[in-house]
Enzyme design. Structure first.
Site, mmCIF file in Angstrom:
data_model
loop_
_atom_site.group_PDB
_atom_site.id
_atom_site.type_symbol
_atom_site.label_atom_id
_atom_site.label_comp_id
_atom_site.label_asym_id
_atom_site.label_seq_id
_atom_site.Cartn_x
_atom_site.Cartn_y
_atom_site.Cartn_z
ATOM 1 N N GLU A 104 0.700 -1.667 -0.273
ATOM 2 C CA GLU A 104 0.067 0.041 0.435
ATOM 3 C C GLU A 104 1.099 1.165 -0.127
ATOM 4 O OE1 GLU A 104 -1.806 -0.986 3.263
ATOM 5 O OE2 GLU A 104 -1.461 1.213 4.591
ATOM 6 N N CYS A 345 -0.097 2.341 9.185
ATOM 7 C CA CYS A 345 0.638 1.653 8.287
ATOM 8 C C CYS A 345 0.128 0.475 8.262
ATOM 9 C CB CYS A 345 1.779 1.781 8.657
ATOM 10 S SG CYS A 345 2.457 2.919 8.800
#
Ligand code: SAH
Length: 361
Positions: A104, A345
């Site tokens: 990502e 995250c």
């Protein structure tokens, strides 16, 4: 010689063309009998015009394009999901790599430009207690082309120039040292996107030998150190890497980086309620950081469902910051962004992993 796979059928593995730097690409192109100036054209198609297919490289002959297509591939970084925050100008991207691994990246728009936060590994083996990216362990290192590919995809999507890059997504860049350094050089190369090294920040949990190595590379990037504990003991509780390198060695490596590059270190500190936001933490942090020319970034921890860590309320976080400031520390609280879009995250990737168990996440 063509390589042979396990079923003994002959196949030729295509070379990852976007991981060749300018000089390496020159050698490749000359090696297949093309004029040297062609390499400049190919590099420009790949790293400036951000072409995704050889057939789009229209100023090259058809024969040359076919030859490239036979021997090389443009690493696939395919967008699977794109979330746009309704709260602030932040967008999150989930990409699939050619082997099915997922990574990502985040785009944050600021008045000074577009900043992209990229991943350096698929998964992570550092095991920081509050971090979602490390829960499934390390899958593999990313290649330079896959790190560049995240920036390129976001620039293609937005049609706006990326001006800043932070290596603060999934993974530990200094655990993927060679690919990471090559990525930085290619990202800032005048033949490519030419992003100024001063606009690039890389964050490390503190792999001491590679911090010293990085200090010798002649780069001008900002190094951020994930501190998270005010003492060796507290750091050990949150970060397993602290068992390998103690706080004193890590701080010495920061000093070395500052001495050799002139770049001020950023210390990151994820504030965890009742764990590292106490008065003795203010005292210890002041002792450690007061004598250093540095900046401190407080990040109220983003709670993840797999762990029971809580963020301090904003009053406590502000008090913590004010006390440090009063003691002469240059400190800011990082403004939360994208909290409505799996902001922390590794959270998007984790959620996707839970929903799609068949995929390699
Ligand atoms: N491996 C690098 C990059 C990791 S992510 C490093 O350790 O620095 C960038 C920063 O986000 C690190 O400081 C990391 O510790 C922090 N971080 C990770 N998960 C977080 C969470 N849930 N809340 C707040 N900060 C987090």
């Amino acid at each position: 010689m063509p390589e042979t796979d396990s079923t003994s059928q002959c196949f030729k593995r295509k070379k990852d063309i976007c991981s060749f730097d300018y000089e390496e690409l020159k050698k490749e192109i000359e090696g297949i009998g093309e004029q040297p100036y062609r390499s400049r054209q190919v590099y420009e198609w790949l790293h400036v015009k951000l072409a995704e297919r050889f057939e789009d490289m229209t100023n090259l002959s058809k024969k040359f394009r076919e030859k490239l297509d036979e021997d090389y591939e443009i690493a696939r970084v395919e967008m699977i999901e794109h979330q746009v925050s309704k709260k602030d100008p932040t967008e999150k991207f989930l990409f699939e790599l050619s082997d099915g691994n997922m990574i990502e990246s985040v785009l944050m728009k600021y008045s000074y430009g577009n900043s992209v936060c990229i991943s350096s590994q698929a998964g992570c083996r550092m095991g920081c207690r509050f971090c979602a990216s490390t829960i499934g362990g390390l899958k593999r290192n990313l290649t330079p082309s896959e790190m560049l590919g995240q920036v390129y995809q976001i620039q293609r999507q937005t049609k706006e120039r990326v001006s800043n890059v932070v290596v603060m997504g999934t993974g530990e860049p200094l655990d993927n040292y060679d690919n990471f350094v090559k990525f930085i050089r290619m990202l800032s190369d005048e033949h490519g996107l030419h992003i100024s090294q001063r606009n690039i920040t890389a964050s490390t949990c503190g792999i001491v030998p590679n911090m010293h190595r990085l200090a010798e590379e002649g780069l001008q990037i900002t190094l951020a150190l994930s501190l998270h504990g005010s003492t060796q003991e507290k750091r050990q509780k949150l970060m397993p890497v602290a068992n390998q390198y103690n706080l004193e060695e890590v701080l010495e490596a920061c000093d070395d980086y500052f001495r050799k590059t002139g770049r001020r270190i950023t210390f990151e500190y994820s504030l965890v309620a009742g764990v590292n936001d106490q008065p003795d933490d203010v005292r210890e942090l002041t002792r450690i950081l007061k004598k250093r020319n540095c900046h401190m970034n407080l990040i109220p921890v983003n709670p993840i469902k797999e762990r029971d860590y809580k963020k301090p309320d904003s009053k406590n976080a502000n008090e913590f910051k004010n006390k440090l400031e009063k003691n002469g520390i240059n400190v800011t609280i990082r403004k939360e962004r994208g909290s409505d879009i799996d902001g922390a995250c590794g959270q998007l990737r984790r959620r996707y992993a839970a929903a799609n168990v068949r995929r390699t996440i």
